[in-house]
Design a protein around this motif. Structure first.
Motif, PDB file in Angstrom:
ATOM      1  N   LEU A 270       0.838  -1.200   0.000  1.00 21.43           N
ATOM      2  CA  LEU A 270       0.000   0.000   0.000  1.00 21.43           C
ATOM      3  C   LEU A 270       0.869   1.244   0.000  1.00 21.43           C
ATOM      4  CD1 LEU A 270      -2.156  -1.523   2.782  1.00 21.43           C
ATOM      5  CD2 LEU A 270      -3.097  -0.914   0.571  1.00 21.43           C
TER       6      LEU A 270
ATOM      7  N   PHE B 205       2.080   4.787   0.833  1.00 21.18           N
ATOM      8  CA  PHE B 205       1.720   5.584   1.999  1.00 21.18           C
ATOM      9  C   PHE B 205       2.502   6.886   2.056  1.00 21.18           C
ATOM     10  CE2 PHE B 205       0.721   6.769   6.265  1.00 21.18           C
ATOM     11  CZ  PHE B 205      -0.515   6.207   6.492  1.00 21.18           C
ATOM     12  N   SER B 206       3.797   6.822   1.839  1.00 21.42           N
ATOM     13  CA  SER B 206       4.587   8.054   1.896  1.00 21.42           C
ATOM     14  C   SER B 206       5.466   8.143   0.662  1.00 21.42           C
ATOM     15  CB  SER B 206       5.450   8.073   3.159  1.00 21.42           C
ATOM     16  OG  SER B 206       6.548   7.203   3.013  1.00 21.42           O
TER      17      SER B 206
ATOM     18  N   SER C 297       8.292   5.275   1.303  1.00 23.52           N
ATOM     19  CA  SER C 297       8.037   3.889   1.700  1.00 23.52           C
ATOM     20  C   SER C 297       6.649   3.416   1.293  1.00 23.52           C
ATOM     21  CB  SER C 297       8.132   3.749   3.228  1.00 23.52           C
ATOM     22  OG  SER C 297       9.390   4.126   3.692  1.00 23.52           O
ATOM     23  N   ASP C 298       6.550   2.129   1.058  1.00 25.52           N
ATOM     24  CA  ASP C 298       5.246   1.484   0.952  1.00 25.52           C
ATOM     25  C   ASP C 298       4.990   0.706   2.233  1.00 25.52           C
ATOM     26  OD1 ASP C 298       4.671   2.387  -1.634  1.00 25.52           O
ATOM     27  OD2 ASP C 298       5.761   0.739  -2.551  1.00 25.52           O
ATOM     28  N   LEU C 299       3.719   0.704   2.634  1.00 23.76           N
ATOM     29  CA  LEU C 299       3.281  -0.109   3.764  1.00 23.76           C
ATOM     30  C   LEU C 299       2.998  -1.515   3.246  1.00 23.76           C
ATOM     31  CD1 LEU C 299       1.957  -0.426   6.635  1.00 23.76           C
ATOM     32  CD2 LEU C 299      -0.148   0.456   5.594  1.00 23.76           C
TER      33      LEU C 299
ATOM     34  N   VAL D 234       1.316  -5.302   4.589  1.00 24.54           N
ATOM     35  CA  VAL D 234       0.572  -5.938   5.681  1.00 24.54           C
ATOM     36  C   VAL D 234       0.209  -7.373   5.313  1.00 24.54           C
ATOM     37  CG1 VAL D 234      -0.441  -3.915   6.805  1.00 24.54           C
ATOM     38  CG2 VAL D 234      -1.574  -4.895   4.810  1.00 24.54           C
TER      39      VAL D 234
ATOM     40  N   GLY E 239       4.649  -3.705   7.962  1.00 27.43           N
ATOM     41  CA  GLY E 239       6.047  -3.316   7.810  1.00 27.43           C
ATOM     42  C   GLY E 239       6.202  -2.351   6.659  1.00 27.43           C
ATOM     43  N   GLN E 240       7.421  -2.159   6.247  1.00 27.38           N
ATOM     44  CA  GLN E 240       7.646  -1.225   5.149  1.00 27.38           C
ATOM     45  C   GLN E 240       8.721  -1.744   4.204  1.00 27.38           C
ATOM     46  OE1 GLN E 240       8.851   2.488   6.931  1.00 27.38           O
ATOM     47  NE2 GLN E 240      10.846   1.719   7.568  1.00 27.38           N
TER      48      GLN E 240
END
Lengths: 314, 314
Positions: free
Chosen positions: A27, A29-30, A33-35, A37, A134-135
């Motif tokens: 996902l 997110f910033s 980084s990607d999230l 899960v 995590g990332q």
């Protein structure tokens, strides 16, 4: 009735779910980084047994299986949720304290923080859902879908040990020399988070998955997602060295091919010379082919087609 | 043995878990937003019954309870994981398709995407763990811990309807006029995501929680987290209008105070004049006091101390 893989594929189509089907969902997110899960549901007498696993080792394993999914994306685990539903006896007898002790010991070693979850009650079975987030650096998650013909296929560590440990437990034969290592593979799996981070940062990894269902099934998942085939060689497989004395050569090979829960990493790369590092052994076991959907298995010069084996709930 | 709240408080202390204890965990992730995540475990015959709830309405409710936790932080839901463990009969009879239909209908209305989960099997009970992730503007999550003496206490919508619906189901009395609305409160709860986003952006909300355990318990959670007391007035409570004809004034009041699962929002603000908006009704029910840990309940000019009621698993 559909099996569980068919059922999930059906859900994906029906609701147009594009993020389902890898070890973790990715996902954005910033900017950096990607999230990522993942969730893993473990049910007493289906996915584990308290005759074999202490509450502490169940706590360890519940987290380990999810950390292994994070590893399979080349990611760094950060936080976790634990939802449990337990029978009254387990609430009263202190099992939960031991469960969280085992969970927390492994979490500490990877810097993972418990941030939430839920508690409910069942009439009989202990149920735990382990969620880990995590990332990965943005756009750098290693998917199942990037394998290309000509890539080399690799696996970390050794295969079949967890299946061997399970067989020993089923047969009640766990006192002979050498059984301890196999039992540990089954009851105390070690997620390959560190070697995954090394692979993610140092090598051109085109696809990756953890060996949870079994090599034949998990390689099939990569082939399906990447729209390729594969050719692996029996003589190259890192069959767990403790298996042969208990089960003989033939059965050991079957365990290495179809036994699940080794929680090693199976991955592909354009490079054909990735070798072991401090954080673990790496073995080249074959190569990706353009023979879509076909996994060839070469043994003693003979070539056969490998059907996916391994455990399914439905 | 500890009850479930004591158990969770014990885990927090033992492992120094600072992010546990609100409706969602709040995790910094980007310069602009915090990630919020929540998990809710629902177990057949404990948290729901298929005699009362269709698989579709269970799918709706599994998501609704988690969306309600996201709402309670003033957040925007984004993605979800569903882990299920089901008996063979439910796998075979099409229940899961209906479950995901109900889940997905609600998800669509809030733009929530199913990104993962897991499937396992049980010997009897249907178990679902619903995980939802979302976001709030960085540092703007509304916690339980910000209430201060003098704040006004508010609740959205009406209270006790879900408990009334449950009682009708337990008594098998669901055919009389007016029962439909109560049954819907129990079986088809509506998460207050939109009004929560309005409150988060427009008002100085100092604390918020969703009414899942029951007003008396949930107000206690706010008082404990904020280290304050509260005073609420019976005459101000928005008791569900459908309750009195079935249960009388006294029992209706008890349901409004102690009945869980209304999934309304209970919040505090420095402002004493927040009023209803298009997305829902808002009622001022009392004020925060410095009488730490004490909830005063004023009725017909008399003042008593309210003990927390509501359901617990253990």
């Amino acid at each position: 009735m559909p099996d569980e893989f068919q059922f999930i594929a059906g859900l994906k189509r029906k609701f147009d779910l594009n993020r389902i089907g890898d070890d973790c969902a990715v996902l954005p997110f910033s900017a950096d980084s990607d999230l990522i899960v993942t969730a893993d549901m473990l049910v007493e007498n289906v996915d584990f047994r308290f005759e074999w696993a202490s509450p502490e080792s169940l706590g360890h394993k519940a987290l380990a299986v999810s950390l292994s999914d994070i590893a399979a994306m080349g990611g760094e685990p950060l936080w976790a949720l634990i939802s449990i539903a337990v029978p009254k006896e387990r609430w009263d007898d202190g099992s939960l304290d031991l469960f969280y002790d085992g969970w927390h010991r492994l979490a500490l070693s990877f810097g993972v923080e418990l941030v939430g979850g839920d508690v409910s009650r069942t009439e009989g079975q202990f149920v735990v859902d382990s969620v880990v987030g995590g990332q990965v650096p943005r756009g750098k998650a290693i998917l199942r879908s990037g394998a290309r013909p000509g890539d080399s296929i690799y696996v970390t560590g050794s295969l079949g040990g967890a299946a061997g440990g399970l067989r020993l437990l089923e047969e009640g034969d766990n006192s002979r020399p050498g059984s301890t290592a196999l039992l540990r593979r089954q009851l105390n799996p070690q997620p390959q988070v560190n070697i995954a981070k090394y692979l993610q940062s140092e090598h051109d990894i085109t696809s990756m998955i953890d060996v949870s269902d079994g090599l034949s099934s998990d390689l099939r998942h990569i082939c399906t997602a990447s729209n390729v085939g594969a050719k692996i060689e029996a003589e190259l497989l890192p069959v767990d060295v403790g298996l042969a004395e208990y089960f003989g050569i033939e059965e050991s090979m079957q365990m290495a091919l179809n036994g699940g829960e080794d929680f090693e990493l199976l991955f592909t790369s354009r490079k054909n010379n990735i070798s072991s590092v401090e954080s673990g052994t790496i073995t080249r076991i074959g190569e990706v082919t353009s023979n879509v959907g076909i996994i060839e298995f070469i043994r003693q010069g003979k070539n056969c087609i490998l059907d996916p084996g391994g455990y399914r709930h439905f």
